[in-house]
Design a protein around this motif. Structure first.
Motif, PDB file in Angstrom:
ATOM      1  N   HIS A  37       0.890  -1.031  -0.189  1.00  0.00           N
ATOM      2  CA  HIS A  37       0.050   0.078  -0.055  1.00  0.00           C
ATOM      3  C   HIS A  37       0.906   1.275   0.034  1.00  0.00           C
ATOM      4  O   HIS A  37       2.032   1.246   0.704  1.00  0.00           O
ATOM      5  N   ASP A  67      -1.344   6.931   7.839  1.00  0.00           N
ATOM      6  CA  ASP A  67      -1.033   5.803   8.171  1.00  0.00           C
ATOM      7  C   ASP A  67      -1.544   4.810   8.904  1.00  0.00           C
ATOM      8  O   ASP A  67      -1.411   3.489   8.429  1.00  0.00           O
ATOM      9  N   ALA A  70      -3.319   3.093   6.080  1.00  0.00           N
ATOM     10  CA  ALA A  70      -2.463   2.195   5.318  1.00  0.00           C
ATOM     11  C   ALA A  70      -2.560   0.702   5.827  1.00  0.00           C
ATOM     12  O   ALA A  70      -2.509  -0.602   5.525  1.00  0.00           O
ATOM     13  N   ASN A  71      -2.125   0.927   7.430  1.00  0.00           N
ATOM     14  CA  ASN A  71      -2.185  -0.400   8.093  1.00  0.00           C
ATOM     15  C   ASN A  71      -3.317  -0.989   8.128  1.00  0.00           C
ATOM     16  O   ASN A  71      -3.296  -2.298   8.240  1.00  0.00           O
ATOM     17  N   LEU A  74      -3.812  -2.878   4.897  1.00  0.00           N
ATOM     18  CA  LEU A  74      -2.694  -4.245   5.001  1.00  0.00           C
ATOM     19  C   LEU A  74      -2.913  -5.287   5.812  1.00  0.00           C
ATOM     20  O   LEU A  74      -2.837  -6.582   5.353  1.00  0.00           O
ATOM     21  N   LYS A  92       4.360  -1.299   3.430  1.00  0.00           N
ATOM     22  CA  LYS A  92       3.755   0.218   3.366  1.00  0.00           C
ATOM     23  C   LYS A  92       5.104   1.140   2.727  1.00  0.00           C
ATOM     24  O   LYS A  92       6.031   1.267   3.503  1.00  0.00           O
ATOM     25  N   TRP A  94       5.511   5.336   1.362  1.00  0.00           N
ATOM     26  CA  TRP A  94       5.188   6.837   1.194  1.00  0.00           C
ATOM     27  C   TRP A  94       5.782   7.258  -0.277  1.00  0.00           C
ATOM     28  O   TRP A  94       6.843   7.130  -0.447  1.00  0.00           O
TER      29      TRP A  94
END
Length: 148
Positions: A37, A67, A70-71, A74, A92, A94
């Motif tokens: 991601h 953040d 994203a977590n 995933l 992950k 950026w």
């Protein structure tokens, strides 16, 4: 035959379909699966931060929210893979999603990269698949684009 598959997940319905396709191919080919991601920092003007200056409170709140999101994406992908009996490694990153996806695919030596044809936001729909187009144009291995 594919031995290593990288799939991009973004929380969208098309991203979920891409994950399902990657898991289906992995089952048939007995391939390892990696999910990525990418937090697309370039589309958030407030994220263009100077390295010399810490982010202000609003910027930090946005970074923290991105953040966490994203977590979650995933973790959802890991749960789906586990339910299918497939072990998955997650990453992950950026930055620019297309660049980060193709860079990780190359780092991993992925034989197949699976991406959705469109992203999850209004801006992504405006660009009509700019990330998937980037991956197709820059990948060094096979790319599967899953359409909606």
């Amino acid at each position: 035959m594919f031995k290593s598959i990288l799939v991009a997940v973004d929380g969208s319905e098309i991203g979920h379909r891409a994950l399902e396709e990657a898991l289906a191919v992995a089952r048939v080919m007995d391939a390892s699966v990696h999910a990525i991601h990418v937090v697309q920092t370039g589309t958030y003007p407030t994220l263009i931060l100077s390295e010399l200056e810490p982010p202000d409170i609003a910027q930090q709140a946005l970074l923290d929210a991105l953040d966490r999101e994203a977590n979650e994406f995933l973790a959802d992908a890991e749960r789906e893979a586990a339910a299918a009996g497939i072990r998955m490694t997650v990453y992950k990153r950026w930055g620019h999603p297309g660049a980060e996806i193709t860079a990780l695919a190359q780092e991993l030596g992925a034989d197949l990269t699976v991406v959705g044809s469109h992203g999850r936001g209004r801006l992504d729909r405006f660009f009509l698949g700019s990330v998937s187009s980037y991956v197709v144009d820059h990948a060094t291995s096979t790319v599967m684009v899953v359409r909606g």
